[in-house]
Design a protein around this motif. Structure first.
Motif, PDB file in Angstrom:
ATOM      1  N   UNK A   7      56.181  44.141  52.690  1.00  0.00           N
ATOM      2  CA  UNK A   7      56.058  45.496  52.171  1.00  0.00           C
ATOM      3  C   UNK A   7      57.117  46.388  52.792  1.00  0.00           C
ATOM      4  N   UNK A   8      57.726  47.324  52.109  1.00  0.00           N
ATOM      5  CA  UNK A   8      57.374  47.799  50.773  1.00  0.00           C
ATOM      6  C   UNK A   8      58.157  47.142  49.647  1.00  0.00           C
ATOM      7  N   UNK A   9      58.667  45.944  49.842  1.00  0.00           N
ATOM      8  CA  UNK A   9      59.534  45.325  48.844  1.00  0.00           C
ATOM      9  C   UNK A   9      58.791  44.419  47.880  1.00  0.00           C
ATOM     10  N   UNK A  10      57.500  44.344  47.994  1.00  0.00           N
ATOM     11  CA  UNK A  10      56.677  43.567  47.072  1.00  0.00           C
ATOM     12  C   UNK A  10      55.380  44.325  46.844  1.00  0.00           C
ATOM     13  N   UNK A  11      55.048  44.526  45.580  1.00  0.00           N
ATOM     14  CA  UNK A  11      53.787  45.173  45.221  1.00  0.00           C
ATOM     15  C   UNK A  11      53.159  44.395  44.075  1.00  0.00           C
ATOM     16  N   UNK A  12      51.848  44.331  44.078  1.00  0.00           N
ATOM     17  CA  UNK A  12      51.161  43.668  42.975  1.00  0.00           C
ATOM     18  C   UNK A  12      49.898  44.428  42.642  1.00  0.00           C
ATOM     19  N   UNK A  13      49.432  44.228  41.404  1.00  0.00           N
ATOM     20  CA  UNK A  13      48.200  44.869  40.949  1.00  0.00           C
ATOM     21  C   UNK A  13      47.552  43.992  39.893  1.00  0.00           C
ATOM     22  N   UNK A  14      46.235  43.916  39.933  1.00  0.00           N
ATOM     23  CA  UNK A  14      45.446  43.156  38.964  1.00  0.00           C
ATOM     24  C   UNK A  14      44.917  44.115  37.902  1.00  0.00           C
ATOM     25  N   UNK A  15      44.921  43.647  36.644  1.00  0.00           N
ATOM     26  CA  UNK A  15      44.416  44.442  35.526  1.00  0.00           C
ATOM     27  C   UNK A  15      43.432  43.629  34.705  1.00  0.00           C
ATOM     28  N   UNK A  16      42.401  44.299  34.256  1.00  0.00           N
ATOM     29  CA  UNK A  16      41.401  43.660  33.401  1.00  0.00           C
ATOM     30  C   UNK A  16      41.901  43.568  31.962  1.00  0.00           C
TER      31      UNK A  16
END
Length: 140
Positions: A7-16
């Motif tokens: 971090x902060x060079x990688x970000x992820x997020x889950x979506x339904x």
């Protein structure tokens, strides 16, 4: 630049699996680019986030599942998007007619991104694309 996996060079997020996920993914992408202070190709990147999220919802996410958006900032200010889903199949860009309402997502990704492709995951696939960006002001 530091290792891109930290971090902060990688970000992820889950979506339904819901249509609301597409604008949410685009907003996440916008905020991530702002955090990285990269604005030069933001519209290209964000349009590809929208197209890949839409494709994941329409073709890649089985009922009861979701998708993951990974954003990487690699060396030389390359932004990499990865859309992870658990669906079968291998997406391909296709030619459409002017009368067709759908089917242009990967054509847009192909036109806007510097490179893109599809990788395997268990279960499913990863559709990715990359964008060479100008360094933030003062970082050249």
């Amino acid at each position: 630049m530091n290792d891109a996996t930290q971090l902060p060079y990688f970000h992820k997020r889950f979506y339904r699996r819901t249509p609301r996920s597409v604008p949410m993914a685009r907003d996440f992408g916008r905020k991530t680019l702002e955090r990285w202070n990269l604005t030069g190709r933001a519209e290209d990147v964000l349009l590809c986030v929208s197209e890949l999220a839409t494709n994941a919802l329409l073709h890649g996410v089985p009922v009861g599942r979701g998708f993951l958006l990974h954003m990487w900032l690699l060396d030389d200010y390359v932004v990499r998007l990865e859309m992870h889903d658990s669906g079968d199949g291998r997406p391909m860009a296709r030619t459409t007619t002017a009368a067709e309402e759908r089917g242009r997502g990967l054509m847009l990704v192909d036109a806007l991104a510097d490179t893109w492709g599809v990788g395997e995951r268990d279960p499913g696939k990863v559709v990715w694309c990359e964008f060479a960006c100008a360094p933030p002001k003062g970082k050249a």
